[in-house]
Write a protein that holds these residues in place. Structure first.
Motif, PDB file in Angstrom:
ATOM      1  N   ASN A  34      14.036  50.175   9.541  1.00 49.45           N
ATOM      2  CA  ASN A  34      15.341  49.517   9.616  1.00 49.45           C
ATOM      3  C   ASN A  34      15.838  49.618  11.059  1.00 49.45           C
ATOM      4  N   ALA A  35      16.126  48.496  11.678  1.00 51.67           N
ATOM      5  CA  ALA A  35      16.527  48.486  13.092  1.00 51.67           C
ATOM      6  C   ALA A  35      17.832  49.237  13.325  1.00 51.67           C
ATOM      7  N   SER A  82      13.946  37.742   7.971  1.00 48.61           N
ATOM      8  CA  SER A  82      12.496  37.607   8.105  1.00 48.61           C
ATOM      9  C   SER A  82      12.131  37.536   9.583  1.00 48.61           C
ATOM     10  N   GLN A  83      10.939  38.053   9.898  1.00 49.71           N
ATOM     11  CA  GLN A  83      10.558  38.135  11.311  1.00 49.71           C
ATOM     12  C   GLN A  83       9.071  37.855  11.486  1.00 49.71           C
ATOM     13  N   LYS A  84       8.725  37.212  12.609  1.00 49.10           N
ATOM     14  CA  LYS A  84       7.333  36.963  12.968  1.00 49.10           C
ATOM     15  C   LYS A  84       6.979  37.783  14.209  1.00 49.10           C
ATOM     16  N   LEU A 104      20.575  41.545   7.186  1.00 54.34           N
ATOM     17  CA  LEU A 104      21.244  40.250   7.289  1.00 54.34           C
ATOM     18  C   LEU A 104      22.704  40.387   7.672  1.00 54.34           C
ATOM     19  N   ALA A 105      23.345  41.460   7.233  1.00 52.69           N
ATOM     20  CA  ALA A 105      24.760  41.668   7.559  1.00 52.69           C
ATOM     21  C   ALA A 105      24.963  41.745   9.063  1.00 52.69           C
ATOM     22  N   TYR A 106      24.014  42.378   9.760  1.00 54.30           N
ATOM     23  CA  TYR A 106      24.101  42.493  11.214  1.00 54.30           C
ATOM     24  C   TYR A 106      23.639  41.205  11.884  1.00 54.30           C
ATOM     25  N   ALA A 107      22.633  40.565  11.294  1.00 53.03           N
ATOM     26  CA  ALA A 107      22.113  39.332  11.880  1.00 53.03           C
ATOM     27  C   ALA A 107      23.166  38.234  11.852  1.00 53.03           C
TER      28      ALA A 107
END
Length: 257
Positions: A34-35, A82-84, A104-107
């Protein structure tokens, strides 16, 4: 003597080729965290988009997957963006590689909405209004215009689909990316990818795997007589099965022509 030298060189060349082949495809191991909290994430879906292979992280956030340098890994987890990630040589050399996913809340906090502020003066407001870059199409003899959207790869086929036979539209859609459409069978054979698609409804993973746009998916299913209700409510695995079935029917029709 020359024969022995030639055989030796061929043998060395074969060994070099074998080693090079081994290097091309290796087992990549890493950890997903988790970032925001640096805590490991369990049950994250990891898909190698190039080799069409999938896996999930264990309780410690660890995963292993077959990959080569420059392959693209796709990470998907509920509640996270989602990330690549592009595979590099360093990811094979160092075993403690960590992949960070953002909640997603932070994104969503990064999204900035800029409202249009009108001054009441027409000359000024006209200059500040956004320009509609959507492409417009019209068909000679029909009093109908079509707005295809901005940078839409299926703009022309959507217009032609209004007057052509559905099989012709399918030929255009499937014919554009035959290599990607061959991935249909590979995707269906991987349990990890199938489990991921069964839990998804946003078509994002499908578009990444097949390298086609969401509008292409809708066009394919519309012209294969699937209802709007099915297209809007089915999960990604059901959509994949529908596309696969449609593709097989298309190939049969194409052979008869």
């Amino acid at each position: 003597m020359i024969k022995y030298i030639t055989i030796a060189l061929l043998f060395l060349g074969f060994l070099g080729f074998s080693q090079e082949t081994e290097i091309e495809s290796q087992t990549l191991s890493a950890i997903v965290i988790n970032a925001q909290t640096d805590k490991t994430l369990e049950s994250v879906h990891v898909v190698n988009l190039n080799k069409v292979l999938g896996t999930i992280t264990n309780q410690k956030g660890e995963f292993s997957i077959t990959a080569s340098v420059n392959d693209t890994l796709y990470f998907s987890y509920l509640g996270f963006k989602s990330q690549k990630i592009r595979v590099t040589n360093d990811m094979f050399k160092f075993k403690d590689t960590k992949i960070s996913l953002t909640e997603l809340a932070y994104a969503l906090e990064e999204v900035i909405v800029r409202p249009y502020q009108l001054t009441g003066y027409l000359e000024i407001d006209v200059k500040n209004m956004p320009i509609n870059n959507a492409y417009q199409y019209s068909i000679s003899g029909l009093n109908v215009g079509y707005e295809a959207g901005k940078k839409n790869p299926s703009a022309a086929t959507k217009v032609l689909g209004a007057i052509l036979n559905p099989a012709d539209l399918l030929r255009n859609l499937f014919g554009k990316k035959p290599n990607q459409m061959r991935k249909l069978r590979q995707v269906k054979e991987d349990d990890a990818i199938r489990d991921l698609l069964a839990s998804k409804f946003d078509r994002e993973t499908l578009t990444e795997l097949l390298q086609i746009e969401k509008v292409d998916i809708e066009d394919i299913l519309n012209n294969c007589s699937y209802s709007k209700s099915f297209i809007s409510t089915a999960n990604d695995l059901q959509i994949l099965d529908a596309i696969s079935s449609c593709y097989e029917e298309f190939k049969v029709l194409n052979r008869k022509k």
